[in-house]
Design a protein around this motif. Structure first.
Motif, mmCIF file in Angstrom:
data_model
loop_
_atom_site.group_PDB
_atom_site.id
_atom_site.type_symbol
_atom_site.label_atom_id
_atom_site.label_comp_id
_atom_site.label_asym_id
_atom_site.label_seq_id
_atom_site.Cartn_x
_atom_site.Cartn_y
_atom_site.Cartn_z
ATOM 1 N N HIS A 166 3.377 14.056 2.388
ATOM 2 C CA HIS A 166 4.572 13.532 1.530
ATOM 3 C C HIS A 166 3.790 11.257 1.161
ATOM 4 O O HIS A 166 3.136 10.956 1.773
ATOM 5 C CB HIS A 166 5.514 13.231 1.431
ATOM 6 C CG HIS A 166 5.867 12.014 3.060
ATOM 7 N ND1 HIS A 166 5.903 13.013 3.826
ATOM 8 C CD2 HIS A 166 6.710 11.199 3.176
ATOM 9 C CE1 HIS A 166 6.043 12.362 5.326
ATOM 10 N NE2 HIS A 166 6.847 11.450 4.330
ATOM 11 N N GLU A 167 4.132 11.253 0.089
ATOM 12 C CA GLU A 167 3.813 10.163 -0.529
ATOM 13 C C GLU A 167 5.035 8.827 0.956
ATOM 14 O O GLU A 167 5.643 8.978 1.075
ATOM 15 C CB GLU A 167 4.652 9.240 -1.602
ATOM 16 C CG GLU A 167 4.206 8.080 -1.909
ATOM 17 C CD GLU A 167 4.349 7.674 -3.488
ATOM 18 O OE1 GLU A 167 5.534 6.924 -4.004
ATOM 19 O OE2 GLU A 167 4.022 8.530 -4.818
ATOM 20 N N ARG A 168 3.983 7.470 1.081
ATOM 21 C CA ARG A 168 4.993 7.098 1.962
ATOM 22 C C ARG A 168 4.273 5.359 1.770
ATOM 23 O O ARG A 168 3.396 5.261 1.861
ATOM 24 C CB ARG A 168 4.781 7.538 3.371
ATOM 25 C CG ARG A 168 3.129 6.824 4.107
ATOM 26 C CD ARG A 168 3.130 8.024 5.577
ATOM 27 N NE ARG A 168 1.875 7.611 6.009
ATOM 28 C CZ ARG A 168 1.159 8.676 5.471
ATOM 29 N NH1 ARG A 168 0.812 9.602 4.491
ATOM 30 N NH2 ARG A 168 -0.161 8.434 6.256
ATOM 31 N N MET A 169 5.498 4.912 2.145
ATOM 32 C CA MET A 169 4.258 3.016 2.711
ATOM 33 C C MET A 169 4.328 2.811 3.894
ATOM 34 O O MET A 169 4.525 3.131 4.720
ATOM 35 C CB MET A 169 6.070 1.718 1.825
ATOM 36 C CG MET A 169 6.212 2.354 0.675
ATOM 37 S SD MET A 169 5.394 1.979 -0.683
ATOM 38 C CE MET A 169 5.685 0.011 -0.907
ATOM 39 N N VAL A 170 3.068 1.885 3.415
ATOM 40 C CA VAL A 170 2.575 1.483 5.188
ATOM 41 C C VAL A 170 2.386 0.088 5.526
ATOM 42 O O VAL A 170 2.394 -0.877 4.548
ATOM 43 C CB VAL A 170 1.230 1.953 5.129
ATOM 44 C CG1 VAL A 170 1.315 3.255 5.406
ATOM 45 C CG2 VAL A 170 -0.033 1.479 4.413
ATOM 46 N N PRO A 171 2.508 -0.846 6.246
ATOM 47 C CA PRO A 171 2.669 -1.626 6.601
ATOM 48 C C PRO A 171 1.447 -2.568 6.402
ATOM 49 O O PRO A 171 0.586 -2.073 6.511
ATOM 50 C CB PRO A 171 3.064 -2.393 8.292
ATOM 51 C CG PRO A 171 2.999 -1.037 8.926
ATOM 52 C CD PRO A 171 2.996 -0.096 7.873
ATOM 53 N N PRO A 222 0.740 -1.658 -0.022
ATOM 54 C CA PRO A 222 0.087 -0.194 -0.040
ATOM 55 C C PRO A 222 0.952 1.132 0.302
ATOM 56 O O PRO A 222 1.382 1.427 0.312
ATOM 57 C CB PRO A 222 -1.006 0.355 1.249
ATOM 58 C CG PRO A 222 0.303 -1.124 2.471
ATOM 59 C CD PRO A 222 0.840 -1.419 0.919
ATOM 60 N N ILE A 223 0.837 2.064 -0.588
ATOM 61 C CA ILE A 223 1.205 3.479 -0.917
ATOM 62 C C ILE A 223 0.345 4.735 -0.748
ATOM 63 O O ILE A 223 -0.729 4.457 -1.675
ATOM 64 C CB ILE A 223 1.761 3.446 -2.395
ATOM 65 C CG1 ILE A 223 2.868 2.321 -2.508
ATOM 66 C CG2 ILE A 223 2.195 4.761 -2.015
ATOM 67 C CD1 ILE A 223 3.040 2.656 -4.190
ATOM 68 N N VAL A 224 0.394 5.574 -0.217
ATOM 69 C CA VAL A 224 -0.090 6.448 1.011
ATOM 70 C C VAL A 224 0.440 7.894 0.074
ATOM 71 O O VAL A 224 0.713 8.126 -0.049
ATOM 72 C CB VAL A 224 -0.385 6.812 2.412
ATOM 73 C CG1 VAL A 224 -1.263 8.446 2.349
ATOM 74 C CG2 VAL A 224 -0.850 5.630 3.167
ATOM 75 N N ARG A 225 -0.295 8.014 -1.159
ATOM 76 C CA ARG A 225 0.122 9.124 -1.748
ATOM 77 C C ARG A 225 -0.984 10.211 -1.564
ATOM 78 O O ARG A 225 -0.703 11.404 -2.344
ATOM 79 C CB ARG A 225 -0.263 8.363 -3.568
ATOM 80 C CG ARG A 225 0.930 7.944 -3.522
ATOM 81 C CD ARG A 225 0.046 7.972 -5.305
ATOM 82 N NE ARG A 225 1.845 6.523 -5.449
ATOM 83 C CZ ARG A 225 1.305 5.273 -6.659
ATOM 84 N NH1 ARG A 225 0.630 5.436 -7.102
ATOM 85 N NH2 ARG A 225 2.440 5.132 -6.723
ATOM 86 N N GLN A 226 -2.595 10.608 -1.485
ATOM 87 C CA GLN A 226 -2.846 11.807 -1.050
ATOM 88 C C GLN A 226 -4.442 11.289 0.187
ATOM 89 O O GLN A 226 -4.651 10.116 0.458
ATOM 90 C CB GLN A 226 -4.058 11.634 -2.754
ATOM 91 C CG GLN A 226 -4.530 10.851 -3.607
ATOM 92 C CD GLN A 226 -5.221 10.860 -4.822
ATOM 93 O OE1 GLN A 226 -4.870 12.023 -5.527
ATOM 94 N NE2 GLN A 226 -6.257 10.165 -5.180
ATOM 95 N N ALA A 227 -5.275 12.313 -0.030
ATOM 96 C CA ALA A 227 -6.212 12.233 0.631
ATOM 97 C C ALA A 227 -8.186 12.334 -0.126
ATOM 98 O O ALA A 227 -7.321 13.161 -0.872
ATOM 99 C CB ALA A 227 -6.279 12.400 2.101
ATOM 100 N N ILE A 228 -8.519 12.219 0.350
ATOM 101 C CA ILE A 228 -9.679 12.309 -0.202
ATOM 102 C C ILE A 228 -10.442 12.927 1.051
ATOM 103 O O ILE A 228 -11.039 11.875 1.844
ATOM 104 C CB ILE A 228 -10.797 11.273 -1.791
ATOM 105 C CG1 ILE A 228 -9.196 10.418 -1.978
ATOM 106 C CG2 ILE A 228 -11.742 11.847 -1.971
ATOM 107 C CD1 ILE A 228 -10.404 9.989 -3.570
ATOM 108 N N ASP A 229 -11.052 14.367 1.227
ATOM 109 C CA ASP A 229 -11.970 14.328 2.176
ATOM 110 C C ASP A 229 -13.404 15.300 1.710
ATOM 111 O O ASP A 229 -12.865 16.135 1.260
ATOM 112 C CB ASP A 229 -11.598 14.843 2.678
ATOM 113 C CG ASP A 229 -12.040 15.773 4.291
ATOM 114 O OD1 ASP A 229 -12.866 15.231 4.726
ATOM 115 O OD2 ASP A 229 -11.829 16.696 4.888
ATOM 116 N N GLU A 230 -14.591 14.876 1.679
ATOM 117 C CA GLU A 230 -15.418 15.042 0.971
ATOM 118 C C GLU A 230 -15.905 15.602 0.138
ATOM 119 O O GLU A 230 -16.181 16.298 -1.002
ATOM 120 C CB GLU A 230 -15.956 16.183 1.840
ATOM 121 C CG GLU A 230 -16.445 16.336 3.597
ATOM 122 C CD GLU A 230 -16.335 17.739 4.199
ATOM 123 O OE1 GLU A 230 -17.252 19.131 3.576
ATOM 124 O OE2 GLU A 230 -17.166 17.604 4.902
#
Length: 65
Positions: free
Chosen positions: A28-33, A10-18
């Protein structure tokens, strides 16, 4: 979060809010366990997905935990 289910990455690149796309909380982009259980849940959800592959698999309800 983008997830390569084959690579279990999984790569967190962005957020979507409403409906608005923004930077992730860290900015910033990051890998998560990803545990095997979470991977299984995401694979099951993706298999049941009836929308476009880019649609959120598990969108939040907008409520804070």
């Amino acid at each position: 979060m983008d997830v390569d289910l084959d690579a279990a990455q999984p790569i967190v690149r962005q957020a979507i809010d409403e409906g608005e796309v923004d930077l992730s909380k860290s900015g910033h982009e990051r890998m998560v366990p990803l545990t095997s259980r979470r991977l299984r849940v995401l694979r099951d959800a993706a298999a049941k997905q009836t929308k476009a592959p880019t649609a959120p698999v598990a969108p939040s309800s907008g409520l804070a935990p």
